[in-house]
Design an enzyme around this catalytic site. Structure first.
Site, short mmCIF file in Angstrom:
data_model
loop_
_atom_site.label_atom_id
_atom_site.label_comp_id
_atom_site.label_asym_id
_atom_site.label_seq_id
_atom_site.Cartn_x
_atom_site.Cartn_y
_atom_site.Cartn_z
N ASP A 1 0.69 -1.23 -0.07
CA ASP A 1 0.01 0.06 -0.04
C ASP A 1 0.92 1.11 -0.01
OD1 ASP A 1 -2.46 -0.66 -0.36
OD2 ASP A 1 -3.19 -0.35 1.75
N ASP B 1 -7.79 -6.54 13.63
CA ASP B 1 -7.62 -8.13 14.11
C ASP B 1 -8.37 -8.61 15.31
OD1 ASP B 1 -6.54 -6.10 15.52
OD2 ASP B 1 -4.36 -6.79 15.40
#
Length: 693
Positions: free
Chosen positions: A267, A420
């Site tokens: 990214d 997460d």
């Protein structure tokens, strides 16, 4: 004369052979040693023998020299520290004040500043009263003098302050302190129970077991059926320092190449870094590794958006498991062979999480203190919850997911900065179980600067509160057992994510210094000293080599409560800073395996021609341009340290309270406030991450 009969030599057990020798030195500086027999010289000599006054003098001089050297070293360190404080705090050399974007932390800083100004005014008033002999605060039963006892208008104002303090200020502070002490005891009991669970696991030698052996086969043709299809993802963003070592470690994982696919999810918005990563991927692709470079044009959702976009590719539909590694993680070649077999014959298992290990844990004082915290988190919290509850928060990396579990739980969502933990909670609500492997370790880096660590902790403590607001309705309406809902709401979110930073900041950073000016609300010693020290020893048990740092650890944790409390509030009330995602800065530390493979990396230029054959002419010219830029890169700018206003304000508040404690002769309170104030001062001046190893 009659002959002499002496049979003592016959009865003696020690029959020595050889001729006795006596050596006598004329010089009085030497001692006399008698050697009986050839082996007498090798027998130990009593310490009291063989020493004269001159030798004792030399020994004392050597010990005095060492003591003076130690004192001189401590003095030089203290002088250097004071010089640095003078440069950064008074002259502002090499520092920049931490900017508060989006109003982040401004309200908390204003509140601390009000407390500081008020405490300075009250301290001045108390000092004047002390020298005038108005020692009412030393009496445990507060005595308010009668009007006939007043000695002027200043004495009247002081008596009015005592009355207001006893009637209006002390009661709310006492109530708040009692509430915080109760929370402190509850959280201490929770940690004690976790430690007892860890001791039980070690005593019973409990650990996850593999059902059968996935890799025992003599027929190589059947290996394709024995090894499941595994996808490995490496998300990264502008991480120039670590991309090479992470890709290299993942590409060396021992797994059949036709059963393994590696996705490098880049990214980065820096084109030079993009080309460097592409070149590294091309190098390993030329070696036969099944690796793909993927770059998003629209970078939304941070890491969650990156992973979600990668999971939508058509070519991964046949894969059963996915392993995730952040850019600074370096798994061992046998990582998949130690984790994937746990999924066999265990259809309810959704996640296998490995433990982190750190290549730079001894780099400076900051990394040592982080290592203590994370060792307790992995070995105690996650291991105990994994064994007894089959649930813990996914760490975002160094774990293997069953892809079906991800899909059943809704996949990666971009609604928080803790994607997460989000996927772990949703998978738990859907009935999936987790396993934590404490003996499987993956090397990674710890933040080496306080700025990077502070930003990381802000994200780690604002995200859970943001997630709690979003997940609470789903937890209440889920079909899991009531005790699992209670564990999620009360223990996982409220106690360990909300209550811990709240009471730590309120009790040790606000109430303790204020109680010095309001003696009616003074806290007992067991709250300030005994219980915190005991809990610090429990926290440090998983890292016994860090025992000398138990006191700095306790003080630093209280200091970090400011950042954690601010982050918790921003996440709970959806403030702007709760949506910030800052990639933790890496230094690119190498492990021992990386150093051993240095020769391979040095031969990279020898294989450059082979790599260039697999790229186009435009890519080749771009690589050449990057190499020229790398040679012309100027020397990096000198590091600029930051000053953190909230930490500095609290440092002066605590030091002011320490001066006030001297008036009432409170020794333990004085030392606690002094050391805690100095710790806040070091952190506020960005000195905690300096090289102090």
């Amino acid at each position: 004369m009659a002959p002499r009969l002496d049979f003592s030599n016959l009865w003696g057990k020690d029959n020595r052979k050889g001729t006795p020798v006596v050596v006598t030195m004329e010089n009085s500086n030497f001692s006399v040693v008698e050697i009986n027999g050839p082996d007498g010289a090798f027998r130990p000599v009593e310490k009291s023998r063989g020493k004269n006054a001159k030798q004792v003098t030399w020994v004392l001089l050597l010990k005095a020299h060492r003591a003076v050297g130690c004192i001189a070293w401590l003095a030089s360190v203290l002088w250097a520290l004071l010089g640095t404080i003078k440069k950064r705090l008074i002259y502002g050399q090499g520092v920049a004040v931490d900017s508060e974007r989006l109003g982040k932390g401004k309200l908390l800083f204003r509140v601390i500043r009000v407390f500081l100004v008020t405490s300075l005014a009250v301290l001045a008033f108390e000092v004047v009263a002390y020298f005038k002999g108005w020692h009412y605060f030393q009496n445990p039963n507060l005595h308010i003098p009668r009007p006939s006892e007043l000695q002027g208008w200043l004495h009247s104002v002081y008596v009015a302050w005592l009355t207001c303090r006893a009637d209006y200020i002390a009661p709310p502070i006492q109530a708040l302190s009692k509430f915080c002490v109760v929370l402190f005891l509850i959280q201490s009991a929770d940690r004690t129970i976790l430690c007892l669970g860890c001791f039980w696991i070690k005593f019973k030698k409990i650990k996850p077991k593999i059902n059968g052996d996935l890799f025992k086969t003599d027929d190589l043709e059947k290996s394709g059926y024995e090894y499941p299809m595994v996808l490995v993802q490496i998300p990264m963003c502008n991480e120039k320092e670590v991309y090479e070592q992470s890709i290299s470690a993942v590409c060396q994982i021992d797994w059949p190449r036709d059963r393994l696919l590696i996705q490098v999810l880049d990214d980065s918005n820096d084109e030079s870094i993009q080309w460097l990563i592409q070149a590294e991927v091309a190098r390993w692709s030329q070696k036969g590794v099944n690796i793909i470079y993927r770059h998003r044009v629209v970078r939304t959702g941070y890491k969650a958006g990156n992973l979600k976009s990668a999971m939508g590719c058509d070519y991964i539909k046949g894969y059963e498991f996915v392993a995730i590694f952040d850019a600074d993680f370096q798994p061992n070649p046998d990582f998949l062979k130690q984790t994937v077999p746990h999924f066999k014959d265990n259809p309810e298992l959704g996640l296998v999480q490995a433990r982190w290990a750190f290549v730079n844990k001894d780099e400076n004082l900051l990394t040592r203190l982080q290592n203590i915290n994370l060792c307790f988190h992995f070995e105690v919290e996650q291991q105990v919850n994994g064994v007894f509850l089959n649930f813990f928060g996914f760490n975002g990396t160094a774990g293997v997911w069953r892809i079906k579990a991800l899909e059943d739980s809704g996949g990666w969502l971009e609604r928080t900065t803790v994607e997460d933990m989000d996927i772990a909670v949703r998978a738990h609500l859907n009935g999936w179980k987790f396993i934590f492997l404490n003996n499987v370790k993956v090397l990674c880096e710890l933040p080496e600067s306080y700025e990077a660590y502070r930003k990381q902790q802000h994200r780690w403590h604002s995200g859970p509160m943001q997630l709690f607001r979003l997940c609470l309705p789903a937890i209440i309406t889920s079909k899991i057992a009531a005790w699992k809902k209670t564990n999620l709401i009360l223990l996982f979110f409220l106690l360990r994510k909300l209550i811990l930073p709240f009471y730590s900041f309120t009790l040790f950073c606000i109430i303790v210094p204020i109680s010095m000016f309001v003696p009616e609300a003074e806290l007992p010693l067991w709250v300030i000293c005994y219980v915190p020290v005991f809990m610090s020893f429990l926290n440090i048990l998983p890292a016994p080599k860090s025992l000398p740092f138990v006191v700095p650890y306790l003080l630093f944790e209280n200091t970090m409560s400011v950042t954690k409390f601010n982050a918790m509030i921003s996440g709970l009330f959806q403030l702007g800073s709760s949506y910030e995602w800052v990639v933790t800065k890496k230094a690119g530390r190498s492990s021992e395996s990386d150093l051993l493979s240095a020769a391979e990396r040095e031969s990279k230029t020898m294989n450059q021609l082979q790599i260039q054959r697999g790229v186009s002419e435009s890519e080749l010219s771009e690589l050449n341009r990057l190499n020229e830029q790398k040679e012309e890169t100027p020397a990096p700018d000198k590091k600029v340290n930051k000053m953190y206003k909230k930490e500095l304000a609290l440092a002066f508040l605590l030091l002011t309270a320490a001066v006030r404690s001297l008036l009432s002769a409170q020794g333990v309170h004085f030392y606690f406030l002094l050391f805690q104030g100095v710790t806040f001062l070091l952190v506020g001046l960005d000195l905690i991450g300096e090289q102090m190893s």
